[in-house]
Design a protein around this motif. Sequence first.
Motif, PDB file in Angstrom:
ATOM      1  N   GLN A 112      -1.033 -16.060 -37.399  1.00  0.00           N
ATOM      2  CA  GLN A 112      -1.387 -14.932 -36.636  1.00  0.00           C
ATOM      3  C   GLN A 112      -2.117 -14.873 -35.648  1.00  0.00           C
ATOM      4  N   ARG A 115      -0.636 -16.525 -32.602  1.00  0.00           N
ATOM      5  CA  ARG A 115       0.128 -15.549 -31.956  1.00  0.00           C
ATOM      6  C   ARG A 115      -0.657 -14.657 -30.968  1.00  0.00           C
ATOM      7  N   VAL A 122       5.219 -19.851 -32.477  1.00  0.00           N
ATOM      8  CA  VAL A 122       4.776 -20.076 -33.998  1.00  0.00           C
ATOM      9  C   VAL A 122       5.735 -20.587 -34.891  1.00  0.00           C
ATOM     10  N   ASP A 142       7.644 -17.176 -35.461  1.00  0.00           N
ATOM     11  CA  ASP A 142       9.119 -16.999 -34.748  1.00  0.00           C
ATOM     12  C   ASP A 142       9.869 -17.609 -35.861  1.00  0.00           C
TER      13      ASP A 142
END
Length: 282
Positions: A112, A115, A122, A142
């Motif tokens: 996280q 990102r 990711v 992703d």
Amino acid sequence: MDPGEKQYTTNFEIGGPLDGSAIGVVVESASEHLPLGATVRHRLGWREYAVVDETAVTVCDLAKAPAVSWLSSMGQTGFTAYAGLLPVGQLAEGETVLVTGAGGAVGSMVGQFARLLGAGRVVGSAGGVEKCAWLRDECGFDEVIDYRNTDFREVLPTAAPDGIDLFFDNVGGWQMVSAFHNMKIQGRISMCGAVSNFGSQQQPSLAELIEVVLRRITIRGFIVRDFEHLRPEFEERVSGWLASGQLVDRATIVDGIENAGAGLEGLLNGANLGKALVRLSD
Ligand SMILES: NC(=O)c1ccc[n+]([C@@H]2O[C@H](COP(=O)([O-])OP(=O)(O)OC[C@H]3O[C@@H](n4cnc5c(N)ncnc54)[C@H](OP(=O)(O)O)[C@@H]3O)[C@@H](O)[C@H]2O)c1
């Protein structure tokens, strides 16, 4: 639990409290910095009551983050993710990041944070359908490879088709070797841990390291406590992400010291999502 020298924890003592960050509420105070009712974090182990020095505790500002987050995204595991991505991993915008152990406390923050810090793609690895779906659907990964039910080595090239710029490794072993083969030339590896060492699984040979030479990979191991100077900027950023709802901070909480053993097993058998915590009392 073994008696060897520790780098970032202390040895367990038979009869002593378990080691680990703990959060509690001040019930009696001789310090103006620690008012009654304040929530504080300390490292005196898991106990119902602790006598703490005001210089040895962090006052947890609940306006910035809920108490549980001060042990997870705002705590040592979130800070480990931050240190491994930025000062160690030198993450740059648009890069492809792979994180192993993605469903755990550190890994779920790595994906996280990456990102939110501008990574282009990711990819994570985790065990089990539910955990992988959570990481994809709620945490914004992703692609997540369910290494317990698929062949990680076979699926990784499809999950990161253009290669990996930065690999954040929590697991070691065969997943690490598969990652070597999918790194970009001059890719970087942040070595955080090797949870696969804890099991009885056969580990790969050091001969696999030749791939590091062929791809000119930089591997850097790190221990989070070396980055304490970054703590204020880390807390500032993460509390902002929490406040804006951009960060999913999930914990698996076990109730009662008598259930702590099962909680520990959950770290190894994949039962826990996010940070594993034990609640000693209300
Ligand atoms: N360098 C530092 O300063 C630092 C600081 C904190 C933590 N660490 C290290 O970072 C790593 C992650 O810590 P954490 O707090 O996030 O732990 P955690 O919450 O227990 O997560 C570990 C994850 O690894 C997965 N796992 C367990 N056994 C595995 C195996 N044999 N093969 C592959 N995956 C396995 C587990 O779930 P699934 O199997 O379901 O995926 C779990 O999600 C650990 O190795 C820890 O020692 C390092």
